[in-house]
Design a protein around this motif. Structure first.
Motif, PDB file in Angstrom:
ATOM      1  N   ALA A   3       0.856  -1.187   0.000  1.00 25.48           N
ATOM      2  CA  ALA A   3       0.000   0.000   0.000  1.00 25.48           C
ATOM      3  C   ALA A   3       0.888   1.232   0.000  1.00 25.48           C
ATOM      4  CB  ALA A   3      -0.909  -0.011   1.222  1.00 25.48           C
ATOM      5  N   THR A  22      -8.236   7.020   1.422  1.00 25.85           N
ATOM      6  CA  THR A  22      -8.933   5.999   0.643  1.00 25.85           C
ATOM      7  C   THR A  22      -9.813   6.636  -0.418  1.00 25.85           C
ATOM      8  OG1 THR A  22      -8.924   4.509   2.558  1.00 25.85           O
ATOM      9  CG2 THR A  22     -10.479   4.018   0.794  1.00 25.85           C
ATOM     10  N   GLY A  27      -3.814   3.731  -1.794  1.00 24.33           N
ATOM     11  CA  GLY A  27      -3.865   2.432  -1.136  1.00 24.33           C
ATOM     12  C   GLY A  27      -3.468   2.564   0.321  1.00 24.33           C
ATOM     13  N   GLY A  64     -11.062  -0.072  -0.756  1.00 26.92           N
ATOM     14  CA  GLY A  64      -9.760  -0.727  -0.662  1.00 26.92           C
ATOM     15  C   GLY A  64      -9.041  -0.572   0.660  1.00 26.92           C
ATOM     16  N   ARG A  66      -7.653  -1.332   4.188  1.00 27.40           N
ATOM     17  CA  ARG A  66      -7.393  -2.612   4.818  1.00 27.40           C
ATOM     18  C   ARG A  66      -6.963  -2.419   6.272  1.00 27.40           C
ATOM     19  NH1 ARG A  66      -3.091  -5.237   2.994  1.00 27.40           N
ATOM     20  NH2 ARG A  66      -2.244  -3.646   1.614  1.00 27.40           N
TER      21      ARG A  66
END
Length: 413
Positions: A3, A22, A27, A64, A66
């Protein structure tokens, strides 16, 4: 998968940054030394009292984002932003334990050319002192040569519809000019304006000044509220008139106390205390007790005693339209009313459960019915869903600590 960004600390400082990144297509992984926030976010839930709604969290995941409790993810990013909490300790100095823990987790995985930024409120000198030492010791790399190091104060207004991330300038102070420019390049992807400070100490002191400015001015109007009540002066009308002055005045409004995550800092390390900030803290800390005195006096004026009185508290969060209760004066007000023998209940559309002294406080389902039944209703926070005109009609007795009700519709602080 690698990322671009790691946000370390998934609380009130880190989550808005992760949300903005985001949304900008960066990322982003989110890491916290506590496994619970990452687990909650991964399940599509907002952490307790978090700054984001469930739909916002789910949009982040779909974009995306995380969340993780695996520190190995920290060694795969170009930029790492540390956002752990720094609460006040017993000595009223900022507790940097979480910053140290976050830095250690990053240090052993830090790669050359990474840009590291600290956003948490810290005493001036922390970035180039404590943080630099932990990162260099744990990584074997040198700040300013092998990796970039900078400070950028978090300065968002949670829940604001007018001051979003992009529209709020970011202040950045790097260890070297190259550090500043590297951090500026990153934040330039998220905000419309980047302001370069001379260095990290200046950037850290920006946060100190902004936080203390708020608390000192709130203390001033809180003292004015007490004075104006004694004089029979409508402070809310005074403020309405005063804020028409186009220079030299900024309107602040009184309330039942000061909540939030930006605690006033009246002592900075071994340096001399900030006496004005110390005094402001004392003024603001007295407001919950003042609200309780006003409540008891109102009941007495209407032939009732606080002992045995049914008192309904409306809005127990520290800001309107958010579930965050950090520093909310509602807890102390409830405790003091209970000590007087009152039967306390509450209503808040954002807080389904509330405990005071480890005991559940009864939650009113029907607002109007509860207000009509209560001997006294106290508005502590004005959520948009509250129809204060209708409430003033239904309530037997209404004390408005926010000056939000129409003139003459309630007793104001």
């Amino acid at each position: 998968m690698p990322a671009d960004l790691a946000v370390i600390g998934l609380g009130h400082h880190g989550l808005p940054l992760a949300q903005a990144a985001t949304a900008a297509g960066i990322g982003t992984v989110g890491y916290d030394t506590d496994p619970l926030p990452a687990a909650e976010l991964a399940a599509g839930r907002s952490p307790a009292d978090g700054p984001l709604t469930v739909p916002e969290v789910r949009r982040m995941l779909a974009g995306g984002f995380r969340p993780t409790h695996d520190p190995a993810e920290l060694g795969r990013v170009r930029t790492a932003v540390l956002c752990p909490p720094t609460p006040l300790g017993p000595d009223r100095a900022l507790d940097l334990t979480a910053v140290t823990d976050a830095a250690r987790a990053l240090a052993v995985r830090l790669r050359p050319h990474t840009t590291v930024v600290l956003e948490s409120p810290v005493p001036p000198g922390t970035t180039e002192g404590l943080l630099r030492d932990v990162l260099e010791t744990g990584s074997g790399l040198r700040a300013g040569r092998d990796f970039h190091l900078a400070y950028s104060p978090g300065r968002l207004d949670p829940g604001s519809r007018t001051h979003g991330y992009a529209g709020t300038p970011k202040v950045i102070g790097g260890l070297t000019p190259a550090c500043t420019e590297s951090a500026a390049t990153f934040y330039g992807r998220l905000t419309d304006k980047v302001v370069r400070a001379r260095g990290p100490r200046e950037a850290e002191t920006v946060k100190l000044l902004e936080t203390n400015f708020r608390h000192v001015n709130i203390a001033l109007v809180n003292e004015m509220a007490v004075l104006c009540h004694e004089l029979g002066v409508d402070l809310w009308d005074v403020i309405r008139c005063a804020e028409t002055k186009p220079f030299g005045f900024q309107a602040f409004r009184p309330g039942p106390g000061v909540g939030g995550h930006g605690a006033p800092v009246d002592t900075v390390g071994a340096h001399r205390p900030l006496r004005l900030v110390e005094l402001a803290g004392q003024v603001n800390e007295r407001m919950p007790a003042y609200v309780v005195r006003r409540a008891a006096a109102l009941l007495n004026e209407h032939g009732k005693s606080a002992r045995g009185a049914r008192i309904l508290l409306l809005g127990i969060t520290y800001k309107p339209d958010l579930p965050d209760r950090q520093g909310s004066p509602a807890d102390e007000i409830a405790r003091r009313l209970m000590d007087l023998g009152a039967a306390v209940s509450y209503h808040d559309p954002h807080v389904p459960d509330w405990r005071v002294r480890e005991l559940p406080v009864p939650r009113a389902d029907s607002l109007y019915e509860a207000a009509a039944h209560a001997d006294l209703t106290v508005l502590l926070q004005h959520h948009r869903t509250y129809d204060l005109q209708g409430l003033s009609v239904k309530a037997q007795l209404l004390l408005d600590t926010r000056g939000a009700t129409p003139a003459g519709a309630a007793h104001r602080l």
